[in-house]
Every structure is written in structure tokens, then in C-alpha cells.
Design an enzyme around this catalytic site. Structure first.
Site, mmCIF file in Angstrom:
data_model
loop_
_atom_site.group_PDB
_atom_site.id
_atom_site.type_symbol
_atom_site.label_atom_id
_atom_site.label_comp_id
_atom_site.label_asym_id
_atom_site.label_seq_id
_atom_site.Cartn_x
_atom_site.Cartn_y
_atom_site.Cartn_z
ATOM 1 C CG HIS A 109 -9.200 -7.132 5.879
ATOM 2 N ND1 HIS A 109 -8.813 -7.567 4.624
ATOM 3 C CD2 HIS A 109 -8.153 -6.388 6.350
ATOM 4 C CE1 HIS A 109 -7.604 -7.116 4.354
ATOM 5 N NE2 HIS A 109 -7.181 -6.406 5.369
ATOM 6 C CG ASP A 125 -7.905 -2.900 12.812
ATOM 7 O OD1 ASP A 125 -6.910 -2.283 12.390
ATOM 8 O OD2 ASP A 125 -8.947 -3.052 12.133
ATOM 9 N NE ARG A 146 -7.658 -2.607 1.370
ATOM 10 C CZ ARG A 146 -6.675 -2.704 2.261
ATOM 11 N NH1 ARG A 146 -5.952 -1.648 2.566
ATOM 12 N NH2 ARG A 146 -6.404 -3.855 2.844
ATOM 13 C CD GLN A 197 -4.828 -8.940 8.354
ATOM 14 O OE1 GLN A 197 -4.478 -8.132 7.524
ATOM 15 N NE2 GLN A 197 -3.965 -9.612 9.090
ATOM 16 C CB CYS A 216 -4.823 -6.455 10.585
ATOM 17 S SG CYS A 216 -5.575 -4.894 11.099
ATOM 18 N NE ARG A 247 -3.695 -10.118 3.986
ATOM 19 C CZ ARG A 247 -4.049 -8.843 3.735
ATOM 20 N NH1 ARG A 247 -3.794 -7.914 4.635
ATOM 21 N NH2 ARG A 247 -4.710 -8.529 2.634
HETATM 22 N N1 NVA Z 1 -9.983 -1.746 10.119
HETATM 23 C C1 NVA Z 1 -8.900 -1.214 9.321
HETATM 24 C C2 NVA Z 1 -8.066 -2.335 8.780
HETATM 25 C C3 NVA Z 1 -6.868 -1.901 7.983
HETATM 26 C C4 NVA Z 1 -6.103 -3.064 7.404
HETATM 27 C C5 NVA Z 1 -9.463 -0.352 8.211
HETATM 28 O O1 NVA Z 1 -10.484 -0.732 7.626
HETATM 29 O O2 NVA Z 1 -8.903 0.707 7.946
HETATM 30 N N1 CP Z 2 -3.558 -5.396 6.931
HETATM 31 C C1 CP Z 2 -3.760 -4.775 5.752
HETATM 32 O O1 CP Z 2 -4.720 -5.042 5.020
HETATM 33 O O2 CP Z 2 -2.804 -3.879 5.420
HETATM 34 P P1 CP Z 2 -2.893 -2.822 4.224
HETATM 35 O O3 CP Z 2 -4.008 -1.873 4.569
HETATM 36 O O4 CP Z 2 -1.559 -2.158 4.186
HETATM 37 O O5 CP Z 2 -3.205 -3.557 2.954
#
Ligand code: NVA
Ligand code: CP
Length: 320
Positions: free
Chosen positions: A141, A236, A114, A144, A276, A304
Site C-alpha cells: 500500500h 491496521d 486497487r 498509504q 491507516c 493521502r
Molecule cells: N490492510 C488493509 C488496509 C486497508 C486500507 C486491507 O488491505 O484491507
Molecule cells: N487507508 C485507506 O486506503 O483507506 P481506504 O481503504 O478507505 O481507501
């Protein structure tokens, strides 16, 4: 699979051509469908996949916080007979990403990362030579979106000809949903405030895929017109991880785009609500919508695990 019981091993799978999931674009349309079919089987018959990663350690790298992604990858590695090691913090701060990658390749067999920059995922894949999974970057993502497509098929039976509307920031989640929807024949409407539209390059890529499936990919700032006929409404957070300093300005601009009961009423009757997670109640959505019978947010979260297990099973064909 000839015999359906819990001890029969799955048939060998062809390796994914790209060997990674750096972004949604690493999966061909056929591979995407095969992966989602496999996810159904992995979910139904977990015992059949219990040794796929036997002895393999997966490196899990997180530059940003996580609940779902971290726990599901850890559970997935263990349920597939392997294990995982988590490292949090900047990737490539103490030493170059290419050195990090070559270290991990000496100890572990797969990477999920990540990151902020998409380039970090690309560099980890290139320099490690290990199957590398994007566990969220600023641009995509993909894990997701896989879980979300699985969830929609469970609720609808098929994707073709249905309509998913995404309301909010044209962000990583919107990009991945759009690319998968286009390849599965699912119409996709992205409704954003002006100035927060998704990447034009990614919209163009999605429209290219959509030519083969008949999916309609729309981008608009018009809420009511965009939601007309939508059978699922997805939102989101307004400020993604790394954009916290923009949260106040975004809260002002995004306020009309809050997915509340009034907005849900603009979609098709019985439309599903998707998120998500994590969700910020009374910002991008409301407690009433989150807790309503049409909310499938925890089905998404559960899936997931199953979708990522299927992905790791497919990538395991490439580990040695
Ligand atoms: N768009 C959000 C998704 C979190 C799962 C982020 O990148 O923080
Ligand atoms: N939806 C998602 O990726 O959740 P987290 O940020 O908790 O991993």
C-alpha cells in the site's frame, strides 16, 4: 524554486526512473525523499500545481472498497487540473487485463488501481504504458506509506533515528511502511502474532535498504519488548479486504495485540498513535486510543491527498 508565491510554477522535475509506483520498490531512496519534499510544497502551495494535469483523465480502478484512496485520487486529479473516471469491480474478469490496459491507454493518461493480485498492477503498467500507481494490492500500500512518512516528518521534523512500531498483521501496510522506513533511516519494528509475520522477501529488501541508512528493521512476536522505545505505534485491521472469512479465527489470535491504552503505555512517553483507517474500534484498537490526543489518524488521512498529488506531479513528467 526561486520565488515563493502562489502563482510561480514549480521547477520541472526529473521523471521517476521506473515511471510507475507499482510498489514502494519503484522509488529509489533519493526519489522517495524528493517526493516527500515535493509533497510538503504541494501542501503549502497548492495553487502552484493547479494545471499540472491539465486536460488529463486518470483511470481509477477498484477491485476492493475504498473511502480515502478513491476520494483523494479524485480530488487530487481535479486539483491538479485534470479529472478522473472510476471503475469498480474485478479487473480482468470480462476480458484479459492486458486488453483492459490497452483500452485505457487510448482514452486516459494515468492509472491508479486497487487490486487483489500484485500481478494485476504490474500487468496494467506493462500493457498500458501509462504511469501506473498501486492504490493497494494484497502485497503493498505504497500511497498509504507515503502519507504516513509525511505525517511523521510533520510531527517529528525528521525520521532519522526515530522508531516506528507496527502491531498486528504483517500485511500490505506493514510491508510498505517497512520499505519506506528503511530508506528514510527510521527504525521499524514489526510486532505480529506467530504465523502472521511480514513477507521474508520484503523484510530482506528492507534490511538491504537499511544498510545504507542505519535503520534497524526488527520482526518479533514479543509485544512489550517490541514496543520499548517506540515513538509511534501503528496498527491496521486484523483481517484485510479479501480475508473476511478468516476474521473470527484472527480475532482470537490477535486479541493480545490490540493497541489499547495498556499497550500504548509500553511505548515511549507521548508516542503517536497511527492507523491507516478504516479502524475497527474494540478490535485492533480502542475508541479511547483512537480519540486520544496522541492519535494522528486524520493527519494521515489528510496527507493521502498531498502525497498522492506529489506522486502524480512527478509521474506527469511522463505523460504525453
Ligand atoms: N490492510 C488493509 C488496509 C486497508 C486500507 C486491507 O488491505 O484491507
Ligand atoms: N487507508 C485507506 O486506503 O483507506 P481506504 O481503504 O478507505 O481507501
Amino acid at each position: 524554486m526561486a520565488v515563493h508565491n502562489h502563482t510561480v510554477s514549480p521547477d520541472p522535475l526529473p521523471p521517476l526512473a521506473a515511471g510507475h509506483l507499482r510498489s514502494d520498490l519503484d522509488l529509489s531512496s533519493a526519489e522517495l525523499r524528493a517526493l516527500l519534499d515535493l509533497a510538503v510544497d504541494v501542501k503549502a502551495r497548492p495553487a502552484a500545481y493547479a494545471t499540472v494535469l491539465r486536460g488529463a483523465i486518470v483511470s481509477l480502478l477498484f477491485e476492493k472498497p475504498s473511502l480515502r484512496t478513491r476520494i483523494t485520487f479524485e480530488v487530487a486529479a481535479k486539483q491538479l487540473g485534470g479529472d478522473s473516471i472510476v471503475q469498480t469491480g474485478p479487473i480482468g474478469g470480462r476480458e484479459p487485463v492486458k486488453d483492459v490496459a490497452r483500452n485505457l491507454a487510448r482514452w486516459t493518461r494515468m492509472i491508479a488501481a486497487r487490486t487483489f493480485a500484485q500481478q494485476t498492477v504490474e500487468d496494467l503498467a506493462r500493457w498500458s504504458g501509462l504511469p501506473t500507481i498501486n492504490a493497494l494490492s494484497d502485497l503493498y500500500h505504497p500511497c498509504q506509506a507515503l502519507a504516513d512518512m509525511l505525517t511523521l516528518r510533520e510531527h517529528w521534523g525528521a525520521w532519522e533515528g526515530r522508531t516506528l512500531a507496527y502491531v498486528g498483521d504483517g500485511n500490505n501496510v506493514a510491508h510498505s511502511l517497512m520499505l519506506d522506513a528503511a530508506r528514510l533511516g527510521l527504525h521499524f519494528t514489526c510486532i505480529t502474532p506467530p504465523g502472521y509475520e511480514p513477507s521474508e522477501t520484503i523484510v530482506a529488501a528492507a534490511r538491504e535498504f537499511a544498510q545504507a541508512t542505519g535503520a534497524r528493521i526488527l520482526v518479533t512476536t514479543e509485544i512489550e519488548a517490541g514496543l520499548a522505545g517506540a515513538e509511534a505505534v501503528y496498527t491496521d485491521v486484523w483481517a484485510s479486504m479479501g480475508q473476511e472469512h478468516e476474521a473470527i479465527e484472527r480475532a482470537r489470535l490477535f486479541a493480545p495485540y490490540q493497541v489499547n491504552e495498556e499497550l500504548m503505555a509500553m511505548a515511549a512517553p507521548g508516542a503517536l498513535f497511527m492507523h491507516c483507517l478504516p479502524a475497527h474500534r474494540e478490535e485492533e484498537t480502542t475508541d479511547a486510543v483512537m480519540e486520544s490526543p496522541v492519535s494522528v489518524v486524520f493527519d494521515q488521512a489528510e496527507n493521502r491527498l498531498h502525497a498522492q498529488k506529489a506522486l502524480m506531479v512527478m509521474l506527469s513528467a511522463q505523460i504525453h
